[in-house]
Design a protein around this motif. Structure first.
Motif, PDB file in Angstrom:
ATOM      1  N   SER A   3       0.828  -1.199   0.000  1.00  0.00           N
ATOM      2  CA  SER A   3       0.000   0.000   0.000  1.00  0.00           C
ATOM      3  C   SER A   3       0.871   1.260   0.000  1.00  0.00           C
ATOM      4  O   SER A   3       0.522   2.271   0.559  1.00  0.00           O
ATOM      5  N   LYS A   4       2.027   1.181  -0.623  1.00  0.00           N
ATOM      6  CA  LYS A   4       2.951   2.293  -0.782  1.00  0.00           C
ATOM      7  C   LYS A   4       2.324   3.352  -1.684  1.00  0.00           C
ATOM      8  O   LYS A   4       1.635   3.036  -2.646  1.00  0.00           O
ATOM      9  N   LEU A  16      -4.517   5.165 -16.295  1.00  0.00           N
ATOM     10  CA  LEU A  16      -4.797   3.968 -15.501  1.00  0.00           C
ATOM     11  C   LEU A  16      -6.299   3.742 -15.343  1.00  0.00           C
ATOM     12  O   LEU A  16      -6.770   2.601 -15.403  1.00  0.00           O
ATOM     13  N   GLU A  17      -7.060   4.819 -15.158  1.00  0.00           N
ATOM     14  CA  GLU A  17      -8.519   4.684 -15.045  1.00  0.00           C
ATOM     15  C   GLU A  17      -9.118   4.135 -16.335  1.00  0.00           C
ATOM     16  O   GLU A  17     -10.015   3.286 -16.300  1.00  0.00           O
ATOM     17  N   VAL A  65      -6.761  -5.785  -9.923  1.00  0.00           N
ATOM     18  CA  VAL A  65      -6.398  -5.559  -8.519  1.00  0.00           C
ATOM     19  C   VAL A  65      -5.199  -4.607  -8.434  1.00  0.00           C
ATOM     20  O   VAL A  65      -5.175  -3.695  -7.596  1.00  0.00           O
ATOM     21  N   GLU A  66      -4.192  -4.803  -9.299  1.00  0.00           N
ATOM     22  CA  GLU A  66      -3.018  -3.915  -9.310  1.00  0.00           C
ATOM     23  C   GLU A  66      -3.429  -2.471  -9.568  1.00  0.00           C
ATOM     24  O   GLU A  66      -2.993  -1.553  -8.874  1.00  0.00           O
ATOM     25  N   LEU A  67      -4.260  -2.272 -10.597  1.00  0.00           N
ATOM     26  CA  LEU A  67      -4.690  -0.920 -10.960  1.00  0.00           C
ATOM     27  C   LEU A  67      -5.515  -0.282  -9.853  1.00  0.00           C
ATOM     28  O   LEU A  67      -5.323   0.893  -9.520  1.00  0.00           O
ATOM     29  N   MET A  70      -3.142   0.745  -7.123  1.00  0.00           N
ATOM     30  CA  MET A  70      -2.371   1.930  -7.505  1.00  0.00           C
ATOM     31  C   MET A  70      -3.229   3.186  -7.400  1.00  0.00           C
ATOM     32  O   MET A  70      -2.791   4.201  -6.856  1.00  0.00           O
ATOM     33  N   LEU A  71      -4.458   3.113  -7.924  1.00  0.00           N
ATOM     34  CA  LEU A  71      -5.322   4.287  -7.906  1.00  0.00           C
ATOM     35  C   LEU A  71      -5.745   4.652  -6.485  1.00  0.00           C
ATOM     36  O   LEU A  71      -5.843   5.835  -6.146  1.00  0.00           O
TER      37      LEU A  71
END
Length: 158
Positions: A3-4, A16-17, A65-67, A70-71
Motif C-alpha cells: 500500500s505504498k 490507468l482509469e 487488482v493492481e490498478l 495503484m489508484l
C-alpha cells in the motif's frame, strides 16, 4: 502489491482509469465469451482454448487488482506555481550530461509513469533519486554499472 504511495500525474491517473475501465468491461466480456465457446466444445480436461481463456481471465483479474491498488494509493504530482528552486516530481529538469557531453531534458515522474526513451524518468531511478531536492548549478554523480555518470543541473521548470 503493497500500500505504498504511487506518484502519478493527472495524465497518468486518467490513463490507468481508462485501462481499468477497459479491463472491467470489454476485456472481461471478451474472456467470458471465449470461456463460453470453449465450454461448448465439450471435454474441458484437454481443451487448450479453455485453458488459455482461464489464464487470460486470471491475468486480467490480477491487473484489475493492481490498478485498483495503484489508484487507491495515488498521490497526484502537482508542480507548484511560480519560481522553481529545487527538483521535485512533476518538474522538468535540463541537465548537462558530462559523459556524453550533451544537454538532456527529463520530466521527473513516479515509477509507474517512467518512460526514459521519451524523457520521463522516475524519481526512484538512480538519476531521478540523485536529482531530488537539488538546485540549478548542482552537479550530481550517479553510480552505474559502467562507472560514475556526472550531470550538471542547468534548469528546472514546472
Amino acid at each position: 502489491m503493497s500500500s505504498k504511495s504511487v506518484l502519478l500525474t493527472y495524465e497518468g491517473i486518467k490513463k490507468l482509469e481508462a485501462e481499468l475501465e477497459n479491463l472491467k468491461t470489454t476485456r472481461r466480456n471478451d474472456v467470458a465469451e471465449k470461456l463460453k465457446e470453449a465450454r461448448a466444445q465439450g471435454d474441458l480436461s484437454e481443451n487448450a482454448e479453455y485453458d488459455a481463456a482461464k489464464e487470460e481471465q486470471a491475468e486480467i483479474e490480477v491487473r484489475i487488482v493492481e490498478l485498483e491498488t495503484m489508484l487507491k494509493n495515488a498521490v497526484v504530482i502537482e508542480a507548484e506555481e511560480g519560481a522553481v528552486e529545487i527538483v521535485k516530481p512533476g518538474y522538468r529538469v535540463r541537465l548537462y550530461d558530462h559523459t556524453f557531453e550533451e544537454e538532456v531534458d527529463y520530466l521527473i515522474v513516479g515509477s509507474t509513469e517512467a518512460d526514459p526513451v521519451n524523457g520521463r524518468i522516475s524519481n526512484e531511478s538512480p538519476v531521478g533519486a540523485a536529482l531530488m531536492n537539488r538546485r540549478v548549478g548542482d552537479i550530481v554523480e550517479v553510480e552505474t554499472s559502467e562507472g560514475v555518470d556526472k550531470y550538471e543541473i542547468l534548469g528546472i521548470t514546472n
